[in-house]
Design an enzyme around this catalytic site. Structure first.
Site, short mmCIF file in Angstrom:
data_model
loop_
_atom_site.label_atom_id
_atom_site.label_comp_id
_atom_site.label_asym_id
_atom_site.label_seq_id
_atom_site.Cartn_x
_atom_site.Cartn_y
_atom_site.Cartn_z
N TRP A 195 32.45 46.41 41.44
CA TRP A 195 33.24 46.82 40.96
C TRP A 195 33.27 46.21 39.51
CZ3 TRP A 195 38.33 49.17 43.40
CH2 TRP A 195 37.64 50.40 44.57
N GLN A 202 25.29 38.33 36.34
CA GLN A 202 26.70 39.97 36.45
C GLN A 202 26.24 40.35 37.01
OE1 GLN A 202 25.98 42.17 32.94
NE2 GLN A 202 28.06 41.34 31.90
N MET A 233 37.16 40.77 36.19
CA MET A 233 37.62 39.21 37.20
C MET A 233 35.80 38.52 37.28
SD MET A 233 41.08 38.85 39.29
CE MET A 233 41.21 36.95 39.47
N GLU A 237 35.85 43.95 45.48
CA GLU A 237 36.65 44.22 44.27
C GLU A 237 37.86 44.96 44.78
OE1 GLU A 237 33.65 42.35 41.33
OE2 GLU A 237 33.49 44.26 42.87
N GLU A 240 32.11 42.46 18.94
CA GLU A 240 32.48 41.63 20.10
C GLU A 240 33.46 40.84 20.08
OE1 GLU A 240 31.74 41.68 22.97
OE2 GLU A 240 30.10 42.82 23.49
#
Length: 487
Positions: free
Chosen positions: A165, A186, A220, A228, A277
């Site tokens: 997630w 990521q 996080m 998550e 951003e």
């Protein structure tokens, strides 16, 4: 802890604090919504709920600044605190401590339920269109309207062994397709790459307006392999309830406002960005990204779409990413047995700085260890974490400084950080959106990071006491002054 199970309970809690502002006049999603939300951040105003959006179907609403600083007096972190089950007056150290401590708890896995409010409306095929929703152009200079700024992307590896997630920005291409960042490092990229390897598009579900804890934890930088969903259960002490998606084999929070389902392409064929951003600028560069194809949308009656508008501090990137990274760093340092008390990523530094505070008795805990040696140990642990791609500077300080107090922190940094000495330099990966690096470094996604040893010398080496009310005067004098202050 009080678990707020959906966005509406959370908004009710903000309303009781006086931290919610309902806007019934017509507001244009083209820049005007973004301008309102940006001014909310910059004036610390109540979070806006837009009930009348130009071009949207009646009843379709938008909620801004869901994780910004609160307007409630004396409760600046109320929105984050309430989201993770704490009282509205929880301070920075309490929030970081709560998130870090939850990493040591046994996960409580989500439970699957038959149905939930998010199934009140089910749109399939041509009906599953973004046109009916208020998709805003947030900044002047953005590459397009942004569908996702505060929603959670649900994805699972092809073997079903890991479900992630996460939050990543997603831009609207047209009513049936979107594109968004899928960056190396990521977890969503890790999952997506496994689908690429077998030549199949990745099933996804994009969750808008789930339980308020959801976007906090989705932002996080949890360690690889930590899911998550289980972490949220451990944090709150009870499982989150999920329902089955309509067209993909994924599960999503039953109380979500909106869920978009579909598949993510294995090729990078769409131009994404630019977008204002977290560093505080609107960059000019774009990125080739995969395409999200929409196959189904489910939503509650009168759905609410939460939106944040990143830019100069303080907005959701700074609060959520800052608190989450500090908590993850603190948990890692404690797991390594280092004598640290807290970690803090100052919001006003746009997450370009992490400060680690060391226990007053660290020399007793580590006899014979110098300040430089301790700083090196802290550096080695921190720069082994995933989140440090956004941390060009790390400072190690004594715990006499309240690092969440901007004025006190600025004083400490100016007076304890040597201009050229007592520092560690290391070349490591960076997020290309960091504003302090050259264009060449950002394109290479690699540059130098610096860690500063700003610890006091030992008392017998010339340590100087602080000349302040709290540290310079005997306790009885302080008490007498405070007792007679109103005189």
């Amino acid at each position: 802890m009080t678990y707020l199970k959906d966005l509406r309970e959370y908004m009710d809690a903000l309303d009781k604090l006086g931290d919610l502002r309902v806007i019934d006049r017509e507001v244009d999603p083209h820049l005007e919504v973004g301008a309102v939300i940006r001014r909310v951040y910059e004036t610390k105003a109540p979070a806006p709920l837009f009930n009348n959006l130009k071009g949207s179907e009646p009843g379709y609403r938008l909620f801004g600044a869901p994780g910004g600083l609160s307007s409630a007096p004396g409760q600046p972190l109320a929105r984050i605190a309430l989201s993770i089950g704490l009282d509205a007056d929880a301070d920075a150290r309490k929030i970081v401590e709560t998130l870090a401590e939850a990493r040591t708890r046994k996960p409580i896995e989500p439970v699957l339920v038959e149905t939930g409010p998010v199934k009140q409306n089910i749109l399939l095929g041509d009906d599953a269109s973004l046109d009916r929703f208020p998709t805003p152009l947030l900044h002047d200079g953005d590459g397009g309207p942004y569908v996702n700024t505060w929603g959670t992307i649900v994805a699972r590896t092809p073997d079903g062994k890991f479900t992630n997630w996460s939050i990543a920005r997603i831009m609207m291409i047209d009513e049936k397709t979107m594109t968004g960042l899928v960056l190396p490092g990521q977890h969503i990229n890790h999952v997506w790459q496994q689908w690429v390897d077998i030549g199949q598009p990745m099933p996804f579900a994009l969750v808008q307006g789930g339980p308020p804890v959801l976007p906090i934890v989705s932002g996080m930088p949890l360690a690889t392999g930590v899911e998550e969903g289980g972490y949220i259960g451990g944090l709150l002490g009870e499982p989150i309830e999920l329902v089955q998606c309509e067209t993909v084999d994924l599960q999503v929070p039953a109380t979500a406002e909106i869920v978009i389902e579909g598949h993510l392409s294995i090729e990078r064929t769409a131009v994404e960005g630019p977008m204002g951003e977290f560093a505080g600028y609107v960059p000019s560069h774009t990125t080739m990204c995969p395409v999200y194809s929409i196959e189904a949308i489910t939503h509650r009656d009168d759905p609410i779409w939460p939106t944040c508008v990143e830019g100069e501090p303080v907005d959701e990137f700074h609060t959520v990413t800052g608190l989450a990274a500090a908590a993850e760093g603190l948990a890692a340092l404690r797991a390594a047995g280092l004598p640290v008390t807290t970690a803090w990523m100052p919001f006003d530094a746009a997450t370009h700085l992490l400060v680690v505070s060391v226990a007053p008795d660290w020399r007793k805990q580590l006899p014979g260890v110098s300040t430089g040696e301790l700083t090196q140990r802290i550096h080695d642990v921190i720069y082994a974490q995933r989140f440090t791609v956004t941390v060009p500077r790390l400072v190690v300080l004594d715990d006499d400084v309240d690092t969440s107090n901007v004025a006190e922190l600025m004083w400490a940094l100016a007076t304890r950080v040597h201009p050229t000495k007592r520092r560690i330099l290391q070349t490591a990966p960076i997020l290309p959106l960091l504003a302090c690096y050259t264009l060449e470094e950002r394109h290479a996604a690699s540059a130098e990071h610096v860690t500063y040893d700003a610890l006091f010398p030992a008392i017998d080496e010339g340590r100087e006491p602080r000349a302040s009310f709290r540290y310079n005067y005997p306790a009885e004098i302080q008490e007498r002054v405070i007792a007679h202050w109103n005189d």
